[in-house]
Design a protein around this motif. Structure first.
Motif, short mmCIF file in Angstrom:
data_model
loop_
_atom_site.label_atom_id
_atom_site.label_comp_id
_atom_site.label_asym_id
_atom_site.label_seq_id
_atom_site.Cartn_x
_atom_site.Cartn_y
_atom_site.Cartn_z
N LEU A 57 12.53 2.93 36.27
CA LEU A 57 11.52 3.62 37.24
C LEU A 57 11.42 4.97 36.95
O LEU A 57 10.36 5.85 37.07
CB LEU A 57 11.68 3.37 38.67
N ARG A 58 12.41 5.82 36.69
CA ARG A 58 12.58 7.24 36.00
C ARG A 58 11.61 7.48 35.04
O ARG A 58 10.81 8.34 34.84
CB ARG A 58 13.99 7.47 35.79
N VAL A 59 11.62 6.63 33.95
CA VAL A 59 10.99 6.61 32.60
C VAL A 59 9.58 6.32 33.10
O VAL A 59 8.61 7.07 32.45
CB VAL A 59 11.67 5.80 31.63
N LEU A 60 9.25 5.33 33.78
CA LEU A 60 7.81 5.23 34.08
C LEU A 60 7.17 6.36 34.68
O LEU A 60 6.12 6.86 34.56
CB LEU A 60 7.73 4.10 35.34
N ALA A 61 7.98 7.07 35.79
CA ALA A 61 7.39 8.11 36.56
C ALA A 61 7.11 9.48 35.45
O ALA A 61 5.92 9.89 35.53
CB ALA A 61 8.28 8.47 37.53
N HIS A 62 8.20 9.61 34.70
CA HIS A 62 7.92 10.85 33.55
C HIS A 62 6.99 10.38 32.58
O HIS A 62 6.27 11.44 32.48
CB HIS A 62 9.50 11.34 33.22
N ARG A 63 7.07 9.33 32.19
CA ARG A 63 5.94 9.10 31.15
C ARG A 63 4.38 9.16 31.91
O ARG A 63 3.72 9.47 30.86
CB ARG A 63 6.24 7.85 30.24
N THR A 64 4.38 8.87 32.81
CA THR A 64 3.03 8.87 33.82
C THR A 64 2.78 9.95 33.81
O THR A 64 1.61 10.47 33.58
CB THR A 64 3.05 8.09 34.78
N ARG A 65 3.72 11.15 34.15
CA ARG A 65 3.33 12.48 34.34
C ARG A 65 2.88 13.16 33.14
O ARG A 65 2.01 13.89 33.16
CB ARG A 65 4.41 13.16 34.99
N GLN A 66 3.75 12.87 32.07
CA GLN A 66 3.37 13.32 30.64
C GLN A 66 1.97 12.93 30.17
O GLN A 66 1.23 13.93 29.50
CB GLN A 66 4.62 13.13 29.68
N ALA A 67 1.57 11.68 30.76
CA ALA A 67 0.27 11.24 30.07
C ALA A 67 -0.69 11.93 30.84
O ALA A 67 -1.88 12.32 30.23
CB ALA A 67 0.05 9.83 30.08
N ALA A 68 -0.31 12.29 32.21
CA ALA A 68 -1.68 12.80 33.00
C ALA A 68 -1.76 14.44 32.68
O ALA A 68 -2.81 14.99 32.78
CB ALA A 68 -1.03 12.62 34.42
#
Length: 230
Positions: free
Chosen positions: A88-99
């Motif tokens: 879940l941490r990776v999902l959150a950070h990778r989504t932020r980086q993509a955004a």
């Protein structure tokens, strides 16, 4: 340019497929936001007639779906995280980086689930990491809770970045410009809690704020996750 100087059009239409269409649309959105994306503008970027695009995509909403799914490939982790919390941490950070790479993504987060192959792969990887941790309803609420947090945090961060560009003022510049008004309002004594926050609180950058809030949400989720009954 005279007819003698103007080159003839190619005898065959330019190559076209959904991959090229989506890449052109993402490039337009990266440059000017979602408002810069239309089938007509995408066609112009590809040197194709707008009507040709309708053989591949029926509506702008379908194009947005394809764009989001393409970016979901950037969010999909290269390897399966070790445990649910890391997943879940990776999902959150990778989504932020993509955004942060594609700011328009923030405008499309939080709606109906994406059903493209990359979106489904992200969902599968996330749920697989929580498989067996708790009953499926609890798992779904856990994913929804973390998703709600990072969606809101990302939208706030992107909104601040857009405000900086629109006003030409950095966060620090805006604070300085607003300072006299805020000082006068706090001096009235009507806002004691806010006064304490302004004068005693520690200002942190967006990445630190995001990571701290995420850890707090994950702590709360961990308290709710219990192994399923045998």
């Amino acid at each position: 340019m005279t007819v003698w100087d103007r080159p003839e059009p190619p005898t065959r239409p330019v190559p076209l497929d959904r991959e090229r269409i989506v890449a052109a649309a993402i490039a337009l959105a990266d440059e000017g936001g979602l408002e810069a994306v239309s089938l007509r503008k995408v066609a112009a970027r590809l040197n194709a007639g707008p009507m040709r695009l309708y053989g591949y995509i029926s509506t702008k909403e379908e194009l947005f779906d394809l764009m989001v799914d393409e970016v979901q490939a950037e969010i999909l982790p290269a390897e399966q995280p070790g445990d649910w919390r890391e997943a879940l941490r990776v999902l959150a950070h990778r989504t932020r980086q993509a955004a942060l790479r594609h700011e328009w993504l923030a405008d499309l987060l939080g709606g109906r689930p994406t059903l493209g192959p990359n979106g489904l792969a992200v969902a599968e990887a996330t749920l697989a990491a929580l498989d067996g941790v708790a009953d499926i309803d609890t798992v779904m609420r856990a994913v929804e809770t973390v998703s709600a947090y990072f969606t809101g945090a990302i939208r706030r961060e992107i909104a601040n970045l857009r405000a900086e560009r629109a006003t030409g003022l950095s966060k620090r510049d805006w604070q300085r410009a607003s300072g006299p008004h805020v000082t006068r309002m706090l001096a009235t004594g009507r806002f004691p809690a806010l006064t304490k926050a302004v004068y005693d609180g520690t200002d942190v950058d967006a990445e630190t704020s995001f990571a701290t809030g995420l850890d707090w949400v994950l702590d709360a989720v961990a308290a709710k996750l219990t192994p399923p009954h045998a």
